[in-house]
Design an enzyme around this catalytic site. Structure first.
Site, mmCIF file in Angstrom:
data_model
loop_
_atom_site.group_PDB
_atom_site.id
_atom_site.type_symbol
_atom_site.label_atom_id
_atom_site.label_comp_id
_atom_site.label_asym_id
_atom_site.label_seq_id
_atom_site.Cartn_x
_atom_site.Cartn_y
_atom_site.Cartn_z
ATOM 1 N N CYS A 93 0.775 -1.236 0.000
ATOM 2 C CA CYS A 93 0.000 0.000 0.000
ATOM 3 C C CYS A 93 0.807 1.287 0.000
ATOM 4 C CB CYS A 93 -0.980 -0.004 1.169
ATOM 5 S SG CYS A 93 -0.231 -0.329 2.775
ATOM 6 N N HIS A 119 -9.206 -3.898 3.518
ATOM 7 C CA HIS A 119 -8.011 -4.186 4.308
ATOM 8 C C HIS A 119 -8.399 -4.905 5.600
ATOM 9 C CE1 HIS A 119 -4.395 -3.327 6.723
ATOM 10 N NE2 HIS A 119 -3.770 -3.071 5.583
ATOM 11 N N LYS A 155 -1.103 -9.903 -2.514
ATOM 12 C CA LYS A 155 -0.441 -8.745 -1.911
ATOM 13 C C LYS A 155 0.873 -9.136 -1.235
ATOM 14 C CE LYS A 155 -1.226 -5.298 1.758
ATOM 15 N NZ LYS A 155 -2.203 -4.800 2.754
ATOM 16 N N ARG A 180 0.671 4.228 -2.835
ATOM 17 C CA ARG A 180 0.016 5.501 -2.538
ATOM 18 C C ARG A 180 0.957 6.677 -2.795
ATOM 19 N NH1 ARG A 180 -4.697 4.441 0.919
ATOM 20 N NH2 ARG A 180 -4.975 2.185 0.735
#
Length: 591
Positions: free
Chosen positions: A80, A234, A395, A84
């Site tokens: 993440c 999440h 992930k 981002r």
């Protein structure tokens, strides 16, 4: 004199307008300065939305997708915070200061330039750039790019902010989801720390706050940029039961059935070629048939809550769309919807030390209330692999399941009902937004020109690709690494589900990464290795080492934090013991 030439020119112009391909038509849209809404979903797989073939009902996202363009070969990074930082700036994560999750970064690397773990001043956010163009800027949701005064979004170009500066948090209460977090994860509103309301639910509140910001806006006629960064889906995966119940039966056949279902749907939708193999589940995962009935029931509900959380998020996105329509903003608003990485595979509650912490903070995994307030829910690596469908891994890994995610553009000037199959990546979003806002030459900053490319030429039909097939493109995070060049992909997946070895795949015929070509194509393999080496030198990528494992880094940090927390008690206990021992000696000496 050819009198037919002006007539032919006029007819050509009209035809181009009708099919939405003319630069003049697109430029007219840009000159009106469209509103831009960026919706970021946390940990959504390529096929999680209904329009991409997922099981969850996402009618509002689907509606936006149908009136827009779906990208099918878009890549984020595998986790993440780096994604981002790239999304917000248009720069490779190693230039932004956030190339890794801070919790994964070894202490010795955190002092190395580029590994600070907070958004540096060498880059600008898209919000800062848009403010110079007269945009009002708002953000609600997960930030995770810095908690210092200078790195909060209130100092990085956003007029109004309501954000969580952490990797995640509970969706119902103001409490952490990991023992490495503080007792109250940091939520900020307009730069000040806040407490959450008693009736908090993340997806609802993030939309509520965005609507409040826009209602309170004095300059309502200015164009706006709204960044909605949801906590869904999440860990902890939580959703009100009314969103979850409809999905329980879907997942009762287990993860293999879902992975095959998504594989078949991917072929039907054209996400992968017809004659390809499905990406394999990593070795060491559980076999559905080996579970007892209670375990199957719990796992099926965990995945049902995951679908329910997507459904709930979509419901609240629908509320925001309705708000824009009611206020006359919808018709001039471009929506961008994407995910920061693939599905989350961590089974946090299976770790013994985590179970002790869960009891301490009042979390549980009871079937009846799974996904509701007080529960700790997650889907685990097996269902994460299933969610990845035709792709490999998930992930935190460099397989396509970790980085290939959905991307939707929708709104004025965007072709409707189209699928865009050209390669795109997360650094392309900021330059595309600048193009949509009518900025042809974005300001250069200390980090240099943006890493990403505007996707605007793909959207207005003037180009078939913004990347040359011979152009190497690197991605790295936490030691997992990728080098794309045309159809080929060089990839290294670290522990525990990878082995740290380099492999080579041809994604045009093997999107599931099932046939390693590193031996059969030695020249291509060597060429790709050389390109990746060049990438590491250009962007300052640090070598993590063969023994590095991100989850062990978290474990070490947890042990250190626990030790520090316990130190005063241990010292006090030792002092007490010493006092008792010496007290007894003194007593004996006087006896």
């Amino acid at each position: 004199m050819n009198l037919n030439k002006p007539l032919k020119t006029l007819l050509t112009f009209i035809t181009l307008i009708i099919i939405g391909q003319t630069n003049l038509w697109s430029q007219e849209t840009v000159e009106t300065k469209p509103n831009i809404v960026l919706i970021l979903v946390d940990d959504a797989a390529l096929m999680d939305f209904g329009i991409y073939g997922g099981e969850a009902e996402t009618p509002h996202i689907d509606a936006l997708g149908k009136r827009g363009t779906l990208f099918t070969h878009y890549r984020a990074t595998l986790m993440c915070a780096p994604s981002r930082s790239m999304l917000m700036t248009g720069f490779d994560s190693h230039l932004t200061g956030v190339p890794n999750l801070p919790i994964f970064t070894p202490p010795e690397l955190s002092k190395q330039p580029g590994y600070e773990g907070i958004l540096n001043n060498k880059v600008e956010t898209v919000a800062t750039r848009l403010k110079r163009q007269g945009y009002r800027t708002y953000v609600t949701g997960k930030w995770h790019l810095g908690h210092t005064e200078e790195t909060l979004p209130s100092k990085r170009g956003f007029d109004r902010t309501y954000i969580l500066d952490a990797s995640g948090a509970d969706n119902y209460e103001h409490k952490p989801y990991l023992p490495t977090q503080s007792a109250k994860p940091p939520w900020f509103k307009d730069g000040a720390l806040i407490d959450l309301s008693e009736d908090f639910y993340s997806s609802r509140n993030l939309v509520d706050e965005m609507i409040h910001f826009m209602d309170e806006e004095e300059k309502k006629e200015d164009p706006f940029f709204a960044y909605l960064a949801f906590q869904a889906i999440h860990i902890p995966v939580q959703a009100p039961p009314e969103f979850t119940e409809k999905y329980i039966d879907i997942y009762e056949k287990g993860w293999d059935a879902i992975k095959h279902r998504r594989f078949d749907r991917a072929k039907e939708l054209g996400l992968i070629p017809e004659s390809v193999e499905m990406g394999k589940m990593p070795e060491g995962l559980k076999n559905w048939d080996d579970l007892d009935d209670e375990q199957k029931k719990l796992n099926a509900k965990a995945m049902a809550v995951n679908a329910g959380m997507l459904d709930a998020m979509d419901h609240h996105i629908g509320r925001y769309v309705d708000y824009l329509k009611a206020n006359g903003k919808y018709d001039n608003t471009i929506f961008i919807i994407t995910s920061d990485n693939g599905p989350e595979a961590s089974s946090v509650g299976d770790v013994k030390s985590m179970q002790l912490w869960m009891k301490y903070v009042g979390c549980h995994r009871e079937y009846e209330t799974l996904g509701e307030k007080g529960s700790m829910n997650y889907i685990g690596p097996e269902f994460a692999s299933a969610a990845a469908g035709p792709s490999s891994f998930f992930k935190f890994y460099a397989g396509e399941g970790g980085v290939r995610v959905p991307l939707i553009f929708s709104g004025p000037g965007i072709p409707e009902g189209q699928m865009q199959n050209s390669f795109a990546r997360v650094t392309d979003i900021t330059p595309t937004i600048m193009s949509l806002a009518g900025v042809t030459n974005p300001k250069e900053v200390a980090a240099g020109p943006m890493t990403g490319r505007s996707l605007y030429p793909l959207l207005n039909g003037t180009k078939e690709s913004v990347y040359d097939p011979e152009e190497p493109i690197g991605i790295e995070a936490a030691g997992h690494a990728i080098l794309y060049k045309g159809d080929h992909k060089l990839v290294k997946n670290g522990r525990p589900y990878g082995d740290g070895e380099w492999r080579l795949f041809d994604l045009s015929v093997d999107p599931g990464e099932t046939v390693d070509l590193s031996v059969s194509l030695p020249d291509k393999f060597g060429e790709m290795i050389a390109h990746y080496t060049d990438y590491t030198k250009e962007y300052g990528v640090a070598e993590m080492g063969i023994n590095y494992e991100p989850l062990l880094e978290i474990q070490n940090k947890f042990i250190a934090k626990l030790t520090n927390a316990m130190r005063p008690y241990l010292i006090g206990f030792l002092v007490l013991v010493i006092v008792i021992i010496f007290g007894r000696k003194i007593k004996r000496s006087y006896a």
